[in-house]
Scaffold this motif. Structure first.
Motif, PDB file in Angstrom:
ATOM      1  N   GLY A 412       0.785  -1.218   0.000  1.00 29.73           N
ATOM      2  CA  GLY A 412       0.000   0.000   0.000  1.00 29.73           C
ATOM      3  C   GLY A 412       0.823   1.278   0.000  1.00 29.73           C
ATOM      4  N   PRO A 413       0.156   2.432  -0.236  1.00 32.53           N
ATOM      5  CA  PRO A 413       0.838   3.725  -0.347  1.00 32.53           C
ATOM      6  C   PRO A 413       1.569   4.165   0.922  1.00 32.53           C
ATOM      7  N   VAL A 414       1.021   3.855   2.107  1.00 28.72           N
ATOM      8  CA  VAL A 414       1.656   4.298   3.352  1.00 28.72           C
ATOM      9  C   VAL A 414       3.033   3.657   3.507  1.00 28.72           C
ATOM     10  N   ALA A 415       3.118   2.365   3.254  1.00 30.15           N
ATOM     11  CA  ALA A 415       4.405   1.668   3.351  1.00 30.15           C
ATOM     12  C   ALA A 415       5.401   2.248   2.350  1.00 30.15           C
ATOM     13  N   MET A 416       4.924   2.529   1.140  1.00 31.64           N
ATOM     14  CA  MET A 416       5.816   3.060   0.111  1.00 31.64           C
ATOM     15  C   MET A 416       6.364   4.426   0.510  1.00 31.64           C
ATOM     16  N   TYR A 417       5.495   5.304   1.006  1.00 28.07           N
ATOM     17  CA  TYR A 417       5.955   6.653   1.347  1.00 28.07           C
ATOM     18  C   TYR A 417       6.684   6.716   2.688  1.00 28.07           C
ATOM     19  N   THR A 418       6.602   5.667   3.485  1.00 32.74           N
ATOM     20  CA  THR A 418       7.464   5.574   4.666  1.00 32.74           C
ATOM     21  C   THR A 418       8.914   5.369   4.227  1.00 32.74           C
ATOM     22  N   ILE A 419       9.104   4.522   3.222  1.00 33.35           N
ATOM     23  CA  ILE A 419      10.442   4.322   2.654  1.00 33.35           C
ATOM     24  C   ILE A 419      10.957   5.629   2.056  1.00 33.35           C
ATOM     25  N   VAL A 420      10.083   6.337   1.357  1.00 33.01           N
ATOM     26  CA  VAL A 420      10.447   7.619   0.751  1.00 33.01           C
ATOM     27  C   VAL A 420      10.883   8.619   1.824  1.00 33.01           C
ATOM     28  N   PHE A 421      10.169   8.654   2.950  1.00 29.40           N
ATOM     29  CA  PHE A 421      10.520   9.581   4.033  1.00 29.40           C
ATOM     30  C   PHE A 421      11.900   9.266   4.612  1.00 29.40           C
ATOM     31  N   ILE A 422      12.210   8.005   4.796  1.00 29.13           N
ATOM     32  CA  ILE A 422      13.523   7.620   5.333  1.00 29.13           C
ATOM     33  C   ILE A 422      14.637   8.089   4.399  1.00 29.13           C
ATOM     34  N   MET A 423      14.427   7.932   3.096  1.00 28.91           N
ATOM     35  CA  MET A 423      15.419   8.407   2.126  1.00 28.91           C
ATOM     36  C   MET A 423      15.573   9.929   2.203  1.00 28.91           C
ATOM     37  N   ALA A 424      14.459  10.638   2.353  1.00 28.79           N
ATOM     38  CA  ALA A 424      14.504  12.099   2.445  1.00 28.79           C
ATOM     39  C   ALA A 424      15.289  12.549   3.673  1.00 28.79           C
ATOM     40  N   LEU A 425      15.131  11.852   4.775  1.00 31.31           N
ATOM     41  CA  LEU A 425      15.842  12.192   6.006  1.00 31.31           C
ATOM     42  C   LEU A 425      17.350  12.012   5.841  1.00 31.31           C
ATOM     43  N   ILE A 426      17.756  10.924   5.201  1.00 29.89           N
ATOM     44  CA  ILE A 426      19.184  10.675   4.969  1.00 29.89           C
ATOM     45  C   ILE A 426      19.778  11.754   4.063  1.00 29.89           C
ATOM     46  N   VAL A 427      19.051  12.123   3.000  1.00 34.86           N
ATOM     47  CA  VAL A 427      19.518  13.165   2.078  1.00 34.86           C
ATOM     48  C   VAL A 427      19.695  14.492   2.810  1.00 34.86           C
ATOM     49  N   THR A 428      18.748  14.832   3.661  1.00 33.40           N
ATOM     50  CA  THR A 428      18.818  16.083   4.422  1.00 33.40           C
ATOM     51  C   THR A 428      20.089  16.144   5.261  1.00 33.40           C
ATOM     52  N   LEU A 429      20.374  15.086   5.986  1.00 34.20           N
ATOM     53  CA  LEU A 429      21.566  15.044   6.839  1.00 34.20           C
ATOM     54  C   LEU A 429      22.841  15.057   5.997  1.00 34.20           C
ATOM     55  N   ASP A 430      22.834  14.362   4.881  1.00 30.56           N
ATOM     56  CA  ASP A 430      23.996  14.282   3.994  1.00 30.56           C
ATOM     57  C   ASP A 430      24.421  15.670   3.508  1.00 30.56           C
ATOM     58  N   VAL A 431      23.468  16.437   2.961  1.00 33.10           N
ATOM     59  CA  VAL A 431      23.784  17.760   2.415  1.00 33.10           C
ATOM     60  C   VAL A 431      24.093  18.752   3.534  1.00 33.10           C
ATOM     61  N   ALA A 432      23.332  18.685   4.623  1.00 37.17           N
ATOM     62  CA  ALA A 432      23.539  19.624   5.733  1.00 37.17           C
ATOM     63  C   ALA A 432      24.925  19.472   6.349  1.00 37.17           C
ATOM     64  N   ILE A 433      25.421  18.253   6.433  1.00 38.12           N
ATOM     65  CA  ILE A 433      26.710  17.999   7.090  1.00 38.12           C
ATOM     66  C   ILE A 433      27.892  18.157   6.131  1.00 38.12           C
ATOM     67  N   LEU A 434      27.763  17.653   4.902  1.00 35.54           N
ATOM     68  CA  LEU A 434      28.909  17.593   3.986  1.00 35.54           C
ATOM     69  C   LEU A 434      28.925  18.670   2.905  1.00 35.54           C
ATOM     70  N   GLY A 435      27.800  19.314   2.630  1.00 33.42           N
ATOM     71  CA  GLY A 435      27.716  20.228   1.496  1.00 33.42           C
ATOM     72  C   GLY A 435      28.270  21.615   1.774  1.00 33.42           C
ATOM     73  N   PRO A 436      29.020  22.214   0.814  1.00 30.86           N
ATOM     74  CA  PRO A 436      29.494  23.599   0.963  1.00 30.86           C
ATOM     75  C   PRO A 436      28.410  24.596   0.573  1.00 30.86           C
ATOM     76  N   LYS A 437      28.536  25.841   1.019  1.00 30.41           N
ATOM     77  CA  LYS A 437      27.630  26.892   0.570  1.00 30.41           C
ATOM     78  C   LYS A 437      28.001  27.293  -0.858  1.00 30.41           C
ATOM     79  N   ALA A 438      27.007  27.881  -1.597  1.00 31.68           N
ATOM     80  CA  ALA A 438      27.280  28.110  -3.017  1.00 31.68           C
ATOM     81  C   ALA A 438      26.708  29.388  -3.611  1.00 31.68           C
ATOM     82  N   SER A 439      25.673  29.978  -3.058  1.00 31.05           N
ATOM     83  CA  SER A 439      24.959  31.060  -3.734  1.00 31.05           C
ATOM     84  C   SER A 439      25.848  32.273  -4.003  1.00 31.05           C
ATOM     85  N   LYS A 440      25.790  32.764  -5.256  1.00 37.73           N
ATOM     86  CA  LYS A 440      26.460  33.991  -5.703  1.00 37.73           C
ATOM     87  C   LYS A 440      27.972  33.986  -5.485  1.00 37.73           C
ATOM     88  N   ILE A 441      28.588  32.822  -5.606  1.00 38.99           N
ATOM     89  CA  ILE A 441      30.044  32.724  -5.545  1.00 38.99           C
ATOM     90  C   ILE A 441      30.539  32.469  -6.961  1.00 38.99           C
TER      91      ILE A 441
END
Length: 448
Positions: A412-441
């Motif tokens: 069902g859709p709930v199970a599918m979007y639970t997996i999607v949420f977990i991926m979104a959380l990992i991406v958020t932490l990945d960019v927040a911790i490892l990503g450099p700033k970039a705007s107007k450089i």
């Protein structure tokens, strides 16, 4: 006085407007094809008498497998023999494949042609908008230029939704799903000649030591700028390192290792979040029990949010207060939360509101990350580096759009979007911790 330094001092001119228009035409049809898959998957499954999950696999997942291969091949061509050559070849391949798809005799032939179409489409967003806008536009306006280009191109899902609404329930000599592919193929064939009007990237020419050719192109732009805006300022001092070949090992040099790891993790997982909705929303609505006509109506409303979102991103993409790093990471987390709400939705109002919210967040995120990924590497390896990390998103598309429909139809859709949420959380932490700033450089400074 470097070519890059001369480009950095340029104002927005009619040259930039015309170039952006030419580039946007190609991106429009890339998005047209990407969103066509989500609409026709169920009809294709019925036509070839295969299960719904199989229809999604051969329509959507295998398309992204082709895009994975195409992104690597054509972006290597883009760095080795030129951006312009690569984008002409890839568009021709896409057009031929789309025109042949409707006449596939069986599901395997259909899947093979979807793979070939994916190969052509795979590098389109990277070479056409991400790389060429990054290299033709100065740092002060490159984010806004990219957002404008994507905003215009994001009328494509609305066009697909309207065509699907009128074509899919009917048969006019051919079935509606066949007409959607034919329209896309003819559209690409029509704009192919305009690709020859796009000049080669002067930054790329300079990085290859072909300074005389680059100088001719930039002189033409400078003449237009002086005619329209008056005297130009002094060229900026920008260090340019020339290279005759792409050095893949440089992606893991101490200077770029951190951002390469960040982008590879990011691209592989964000694909499941973004396309877990964009490509599967019609199938999810259908799985929730809505009729074909109602599914098409609701999807048409939801997909208008992509255009509105891209329009809104124009005003924030170059913000220094809300740097592209945070636009990518924070908005991704919100997408994961709204995706859960869409999975839990049970009424038409809940589905449309949560779906619209997801689409609105999607292109604030997408426009920011397309610019972000393209500007973190130097010109001499940009198309290949961006192509490799973006190809991982296409590989992620293939894997996640093979797995997620199975989860959808079994749990069902709930199970599918639970997996999607977990991926979104990992991406958020990945960019927040490892990503450099970039705007107007400045591009060359950011690439150090």
């Amino acid at each position: 006085m470097s070519i890059a330094g001369r480009i950095e001092r340029l104002p927005w001119t009619s040259f930039h407007t015309k170039l952006l228009g030419l580039l946007t035409l190609g991106e429009f049809f890339e998005l047209y094809d990407l969103f066509t898959g989500g609409f026709v998957a169920s009809q294709v499954a019925s036509f070839f008498k295969v299960p719904s999950a199989t229809g999604i696999y051969y329509t959507v997942a295998i398309f992204f497998l082709g895009a994975f291969v195409g992104a690597i091949i054509f972006n290597y061509i883009g760095d080795s023999i030129g951006r312009r050559t690569a984008l002409i070849i890839n568009m021709a391949i896409t057009s031929v494949a789309l025109l042949l798809i409707p006449f596939s005799p069986n599901i395997l032939t259909y899947g093979l042609l979807r793979f070939i179409a994916g190969m052509g489409v795979g590098p389109e967003a990277i070479l056409v908008l991400d790389v060429l806008i990054t290299e033709f536009f100065p740092s002060a306006i490159r984010g806004r230029a990219l957002a404008i280009g994507y905003t215009a191109a994001w009328t494509a899902p609305i066009v697909v939704a309207v065509l699907a609404y009128f074509l899919l329930p009917h048969k006019y000599l051919l079935y509606g799903w066949q007409w959607l592919f034919i329209i896309g193929g003819l559209g690409i064939l029509t704009i192919l000649p305009f690709r020859f009007l796009i000049p080669e990237s002067p930054r790329w020419l300079e990085s290859k030591g072909r300074v005389e050719e680059a100088d001719k192109i930039v002189k033409r732009i400078e003449e237009i700028a002086i005619k329209e805006k008056g005297q130009l300022g002094e060229p900026l001092q920008v260090q340019v390192i020339t290279s005759q070949r792409v050095k893949i090992s440089e992606l893991f040099s101490p200077l770029y290792r951190r951002r390469t790891v960040m982008l590879w993790i990011f691209e592989f997982l964000q694909a499941g979040v973004y396309y877990g909705f964009a490509s599967l929303a019609p199938s999810v609505l259908f799985a929730k029990g809505f009729t074909l006509v109602h599914t098409l109506q609701y999807t048409m409303i939801i997909y208008t949010s992509y255009f509105i979102s891209s329009l809104a991103s124009i005003f924030i993409i170059d913000s220094q207060k809300f740097d592209r790093k945070w636009q990518v990471s924070i908005v991704m987390l919100l997408m994961g939360l709204v995706g859960l709400a869409f999975g839990f939705s049970s009424s038409p109002l809940e589905a449309v509101v949560s779906g619209f919210a997801f689409g609105f967040l999607s292109n604030i995120f997408s426009n920011a990350f397309h610019q972000y990924g393209a500007e973190l590497y130097p010109t001499r390896v940009r198309a290949f580096a961006d192509g490799v990390q973006y190809s991982l998103s296409r590989l992620g598309n293939y894997i996640w759009l093979t797995i997620l429909p199975i989860v959808l139809y079994s749990n069902g859709p709930v199970a599918m979007y639970t997996i999607v949420f977990i991926m979104a959380l990992i991406v958020t932490l990945d960019v927040a911790i490892l990503g450099p700033k970039a705007s107007k450089i400045e591009l060359e400074e950011l690439s150090k």
